[in-house]
Design a protein around this motif. Structure first.
Motif, PDB file in Angstrom:
ATOM      1  N   SER A 128      11.840  14.073 -34.679  1.00 50.62           N
ATOM      2  CA  SER A 128      10.540  13.642 -35.152  1.00 50.62           C
ATOM      3  C   SER A 128      10.475  12.135 -35.344  1.00 50.62           C
ATOM      4  O   SER A 128       9.547  11.620 -35.937  1.00 50.62           O
ATOM      5  CB  SER A 128      10.169  14.352 -36.455  1.00 50.62           C
ATOM      6  OG  SER A 128      10.988  13.883 -37.498  1.00 50.62           O
ATOM      7  N   ASN A 129      11.479  11.397 -34.856  1.00 45.23           N
ATOM      8  CA  ASN A 129      11.409   9.944 -34.892  1.00 45.23           C
ATOM      9  C   ASN A 129      10.207   9.457 -34.084  1.00 45.23           C
ATOM     10  O   ASN A 129       9.533   8.506 -34.460  1.00 45.23           O
ATOM     11  CB  ASN A 129      12.690   9.325 -34.318  1.00 45.23           C
ATOM     12  CG  ASN A 129      13.702   9.078 -35.417  1.00 45.23           C
ATOM     13  OD1 ASN A 129      13.349   9.108 -36.590  1.00 45.23           O
ATOM     14  ND2 ASN A 129      14.935   8.856 -35.042  1.00 45.23           N
ATOM     15  N   VAL A 163      16.361  17.409 -46.929  1.00 45.48           N
ATOM     16  CA  VAL A 163      16.399  18.643 -46.141  1.00 45.48           C
ATOM     17  C   VAL A 163      15.009  19.276 -46.107  1.00 45.48           C
ATOM     18  O   VAL A 163      14.501  19.672 -45.057  1.00 45.48           O
ATOM     19  CB  VAL A 163      17.422  19.635 -46.742  1.00 45.48           C
ATOM     20  CG1 VAL A 163      17.347  20.966 -46.029  1.00 45.48           C
ATOM     21  CG2 VAL A 163      18.820  19.073 -46.651  1.00 45.48           C
ATOM     22  N   ARG A 181      14.682  16.694 -37.884  1.00 45.24           N
ATOM     23  CA  ARG A 181      14.181  15.400 -38.306  1.00 45.24           C
ATOM     24  C   ARG A 181      14.434  14.338 -37.257  1.00 45.24           C
ATOM     25  O   ARG A 181      13.638  13.440 -37.064  1.00 45.24           O
ATOM     26  CB  ARG A 181      14.861  14.993 -39.611  1.00 45.24           C
ATOM     27  CG  ARG A 181      14.175  13.815 -40.235  1.00 45.24           C
ATOM     28  CD  ARG A 181      14.796  13.459 -41.546  1.00 45.24           C
ATOM     29  NE  ARG A 181      16.059  12.784 -41.353  1.00 45.24           N
ATOM     30  CZ  ARG A 181      16.797  12.359 -42.356  1.00 45.24           C
ATOM     31  NH1 ARG A 181      16.428  12.574 -43.582  1.00 45.24           N
ATOM     32  NH2 ARG A 181      17.926  11.738 -42.136  1.00 45.24           N
ATOM     33  N   ARG A 182      15.559  14.427 -36.563  1.00 46.99           N
ATOM     34  CA  ARG A 182      15.873  13.362 -35.614  1.00 46.99           C
ATOM     35  C   ARG A 182      14.875  13.360 -34.467  1.00 46.99           C
ATOM     36  O   ARG A 182      14.462  12.323 -34.005  1.00 46.99           O
ATOM     37  CB  ARG A 182      17.299  13.507 -35.095  1.00 46.99           C
ATOM     38  CG  ARG A 182      17.859  12.179 -34.657  1.00 46.99           C
ATOM     39  CD  ARG A 182      19.357  12.271 -34.424  1.00 46.99           C
ATOM     40  NE  ARG A 182      20.081  12.616 -35.638  1.00 46.99           N
ATOM     41  CZ  ARG A 182      20.757  13.739 -35.786  1.00 46.99           C
ATOM     42  NH1 ARG A 182      20.806  14.609 -34.815  1.00 46.99           N
ATOM     43  NH2 ARG A 182      21.389  13.978 -36.906  1.00 46.99           N
ATOM     44  N   TYR A 212      10.807  10.175 -40.100  1.00 49.28           N
ATOM     45  CA  TYR A 212      11.986   9.622 -40.753  1.00 49.28           C
ATOM     46  C   TYR A 212      11.717   8.247 -41.352  1.00 49.28           C
ATOM     47  O   TYR A 212      12.163   7.925 -42.446  1.00 49.28           O
ATOM     48  CB  TYR A 212      13.104   9.541 -39.711  1.00 49.28           C
ATOM     49  CG  TYR A 212      14.414   9.049 -40.239  1.00 49.28           C
ATOM     50  CD1 TYR A 212      14.985   9.620 -41.367  1.00 49.28           C
ATOM     51  CD2 TYR A 212      15.100   8.019 -39.591  1.00 49.28           C
ATOM     52  CE1 TYR A 212      16.193   9.181 -41.838  1.00 49.28           C
ATOM     53  CE2 TYR A 212      16.315   7.574 -40.069  1.00 49.28           C
ATOM     54  CZ  TYR A 212      16.858   8.156 -41.189  1.00 49.28           C
ATOM     55  OH  TYR A 212      18.057   7.715 -41.667  1.00 49.28           O
ATOM     56  N   GLU A 213      10.925   7.423 -40.634  1.00 48.71           N
ATOM     57  CA  GLU A 213      10.765   6.032 -41.103  1.00 48.71           C
ATOM     58  C   GLU A 213       9.877   5.940 -42.340  1.00 48.71           C
ATOM     59  O   GLU A 213       9.808   4.896 -42.983  1.00 48.71           O
ATOM     60  CB  GLU A 213      10.276   5.117 -39.970  1.00 48.71           C
ATOM     61  CG  GLU A 213       8.986   5.515 -39.299  1.00 48.71           C
ATOM     62  CD  GLU A 213       9.219   6.492 -38.156  1.00 48.71           C
ATOM     63  OE1 GLU A 213       8.364   6.550 -37.275  1.00 48.71           O
ATOM     64  OE2 GLU A 213      10.236   7.214 -38.132  1.00 48.71           O
ATOM     65  N   MET A 240      17.959  21.653 -40.308  1.00 50.40           N
ATOM     66  CA  MET A 240      16.823  20.841 -40.745  1.00 50.40           C
ATOM     67  C   MET A 240      16.984  19.395 -40.314  1.00 50.40           C
ATOM     68  O   MET A 240      16.045  18.723 -39.961  1.00 50.40           O
ATOM     69  CB  MET A 240      16.689  20.893 -42.265  1.00 50.40           C
ATOM     70  CG  MET A 240      16.562  22.277 -42.810  1.00 50.40           C
ATOM     71  SD  MET A 240      15.088  23.054 -42.161  1.00 50.40           S
ATOM     72  CE  MET A 240      15.362  24.721 -42.642  1.00 50.40           C
ATOM     73  N   PHE A 241      18.220  18.914 -40.368  1.00 50.94           N
ATOM     74  CA  PHE A 241      18.447  17.512 -40.014  1.00 50.94           C
ATOM     75  C   PHE A 241      18.197  17.292 -38.532  1.00 50.94           C
ATOM     76  O   PHE A 241      17.707  16.256 -38.130  1.00 50.94           O
ATOM     77  CB  PHE A 241      19.871  17.091 -40.383  1.00 50.94           C
ATOM     78  CG  PHE A 241      20.015  16.838 -41.839  1.00 50.94           C
ATOM     79  CD1 PHE A 241      19.691  15.606 -42.363  1.00 50.94           C
ATOM     80  CD2 PHE A 241      20.450  17.833 -42.690  1.00 50.94           C
ATOM     81  CE1 PHE A 241      19.798  15.370 -43.713  1.00 50.94           C
ATOM     82  CE2 PHE A 241      20.556  17.608 -44.035  1.00 50.94           C
ATOM     83  CZ  PHE A 241      20.238  16.374 -44.557  1.00 50.94           C
ATOM     84  N   ALA A 252      12.529  17.187 -44.080  1.00 52.69           N
ATOM     85  CA  ALA A 252      12.865  17.284 -42.659  1.00 52.69           C
ATOM     86  C   ALA A 252      12.314  18.587 -42.098  1.00 52.69           C
ATOM     87  O   ALA A 252      11.843  18.646 -40.969  1.00 52.69           O
ATOM     88  CB  ALA A 252      14.379  17.213 -42.471  1.00 52.69           C
ATOM     89  N   GLU A 253      12.354  19.640 -42.938  1.00 51.95           N
ATOM     90  CA  GLU A 253      11.815  20.931 -42.516  1.00 51.95           C
ATOM     91  C   GLU A 253      10.324  20.799 -42.188  1.00 51.95           C
ATOM     92  O   GLU A 253       9.808  21.486 -41.316  1.00 51.95           O
ATOM     93  CB  GLU A 253      12.027  21.959 -43.645  1.00 51.95           C
ATOM     94  CG  GLU A 253      11.697  23.379 -43.264  1.00 51.95           C
ATOM     95  CD  GLU A 253      11.632  24.299 -44.474  1.00 51.95           C
ATOM     96  OE1 GLU A 253      11.695  23.797 -45.612  1.00 51.95           O
ATOM     97  OE2 GLU A 253      11.499  25.510 -44.263  1.00 51.95           O
TER      98      GLU A 253
END
Lengths: 110, 458
Positions: free
Chosen positions: A94-95, B350, A91-92, B359-360, A87-88, B353-354
């Protein structure tokens, strides 16, 4: 190994254990706990060793039960940790705005 | 054991240290986990090829059975249920470590070294506590039993007696080299594990899982001492030490001392702010989705506070859709993430993020709290305890002292809730009855979908 040597190993491991995770951010607490959980699944090695020298049926079954439980701990622990960390990674990337986020926003405009 | 095997064990120990190191940095976390898995696999394979190992086929069959149980469980479990899955894996590990020590004791029958005898008793007791304790945390998180602290009558006396009894039985068992007494000692410790975890309140359960994780680590180390195996000592101690530190870090992130978490139910008054005390017929203001959509669409700044309810309803994606819609209208949106939103520190990150939430837009508690006073609307989706002002203002409340998100500083507060039922800690939230609070009743995902539709129609 004699007791003093084992004690030395023990103490060194205590310090390494403290030192190695002393700077961890809150968001990684859950994966870290899960990873540490998988690591103590290495008791599987102990379970195999003890089962391998079993003399009686009772010892054998006790040992085999330990093997099953320890395998579940180790394998399950690593797999579940990997799933969390997957999952992490998502996320990266999706910056930068993710491609499907933009159309959703446009649809919303009057 | 040959030098080759010992060297392989050394490599495994090194892998475990690197794994823990990697897991504490976001960049290398996944590699860290893989390095740990590699090390563990190496140790197991090398052990299986040991010369003179008997019962090899049954052992391999047992490993296959364990894998067939664990992999589907770990792969299929919902992200929301991961904390209890970790608890379960930890519990069976503790049981395995206790069984290994017991098995060795059964084999040797009389243990000549005092140190080894102590280690046998230690791992029998601590492993058993870890096993049943983990089962109780599983039951609490899975909703099989209540998440509220359970204090049985007499538990204040009974629990320490149980602890002393199991230690006494263990010592007596070793002294008389009786297998039966040591087994009884382990069974007593199984009961002790249940009584140890029962009084822990639901919101604090994750910290206890971490503590039991450290316990299992120490059990493994003790088993390693019994078997004279350095790898088990190193791996177990690593987990014991890092687990203890992690438990303290978690407790600190929740603003609760560890002793308060474990024994708080015995000492502190737990009734303050409980549902029974607050009149449930106090008026709340509820509104329909259209009203709330207007409130949101014409705001300048909106905070979204996701909680466990969002996770249960699998509404991560819908909430992002709403946020994107609002952003497109020029509303500034941010997510305020409480460290223990969801069920565990980091759990909500988590889940979001899924759903590819940028992120910001995620703000941790310390960054989010100064923002609320300039926020027009705070939307609380399926959260309750983490925004309960009682934690700040009401000494004597079971959650008093837990850091919270100060959503009550926002100009308007909107709660998306299924009902007025209290949150996981089982206490009422005065903010629900505040004049600036509006409630939208319903399942988090349905309510969010209605809001999305309503905002689109504006």
């Amino acid at each position: 190994m004699n007791n003093i040597e084992l004690l030395t190993v023990f103490m060194l491991a205590v310090f390494v254990g403290f030192e190695v995770i002393s700077k961890v951010s809150t968001i990684l607490h859950t994966p870290l706990m899960s990873g540490a959980n998988a690591i103590h699944g290495v008791i599987l090695v102990g379970a195999i060793l003890i089962t391998g020298v079993a003399d009686t049926a009772a010892q054998l079954w006790l040992g085999l039960a330990a093997v099953v439980l320890a395998t579940a701990n180790m394998v399950g622990g690593f797999v579940v940790t990997d799933r969390m960390l997957e999952m992490f990674k998502g996320r990266r990337t999706s910056n930068t705005p993710s491609p499907d986020a933009i159309p959703a926003g446009k649809d919303g405009r009057r | 054991m040959s030098n080759g095997v010992l060297f392989a064990y050394f490599v495994t120990a090194l892998c475990f240290i690197l794994a823990l190191k990697g897991l504490s940095s976001p960049k290398y976390a996944r590699y860290g986990n893989l390095v740990g898995a590699f090390g563990a696999a190496l140790a197991v394979v090398v052990t299986l090829t040991l010369h003179g190992l008997g019962h090899r086929i049954p052992i391999i069959v047992a490993i296959v059975i364990g894998t067939l149980i664990a992999v589907p469980a770990a792969r299929l479990v919902k992200m929301t249920a991961i904390p209890q899955m970790v608890a379960m894996f930890n519990g069976v590990g503790g049981a395995a470590a206790a069984l290994v020590s017991l098995d060795e004791y059964v084999k040797q029958h009389s243990v000549d070294s005092g140190g080894v005898a102590a280690a046998v008793v230690f791992s029998a007791i601590v492993g058993s506590v870890s096993f049943t304790g983990s089962l109780v945390t599983f039951a609490k998180l899975q909703g099989i039993m209540t998440g509220r602290p359970v204090v049985l009558p007499g538990a204040r006396v009974f629990t320490p007696v149980l602890a002393l009894a199991s230690v006494g039985l263990g010592i007596a068992g070793i002294a008389t080299s009786s297998v039966v007494l040591v087994v009884v000692c382990a069974i007593t410790a199984l009961a002790l594990g249940v009584f140890f975890v029962l009084p822990v309140g639901g919101a604090d359960v994750p910290v206890v899982i971490s503590l039991l994780n450290a316990f299992t680590g120490l059990t493994v180390a003790a088993s390693g001492y019994v078997l004279n195996n350095t790898l088990l000592i190193v791996a177990g101690t690593l987990v014991g030490a890092s687990g203890t530190l992690l438990t303290q870090l978690m407790a600190r992130a929740m603003g609760r001392p560890l002793t308060g978490i474990l024994f708080g139910a015995f000492t502190g008054p737990t009734t303050a702010g409980s549902t029974a005390e607050l009149a449930t017929d106090r008026a709340v203001r509820s509104a329909n989705a259209e009203d709330i959509a207007i409130l949101l669409a014409y705001a300048r700044k909106v905070a979204i506070v996701p909680g466990y309810g969002l996770a249960v309803a699998q509404a991560q994606h819908t909430v992002r859709e709403l946020a994107d819609l609002l952003e497109a209208r020029g509303v500034q949106v941010f997510y305020a993430i409480h460290p223990v939103a969801g069920r565990m520190p980091g759990h909500m990150n988590v889940l979001l993020a899924e759903a590819n939430v940028p992120y910001e837009q995620l703000k941790e508690m310390d960054a989010a709290n100064p923002e609320f006073s300039s926020t027009d609307v705070a939307v609380v989706v399926g959260a309750n305890d983490v925004v309960n002002p009682a934690a700040r203002d009401l000494p004597g409340s079971p959650i008093y002292g837990m850091p919270i998100l100060n959503v009550d500083e926002a100009a308007n507060v909107v709660f998306l809730k299924r009902s007025l039922r209290p949150g996981f800690a089982g206490i009422d939230n005065a903010l629900l009855y505040h004049p600036k609070t509006t409630l939208l009743f319903g399942d988090a995902k349905e309510s969010l979908s209605k809001l999305v539709a309503a905002v689109k129609n504006l």
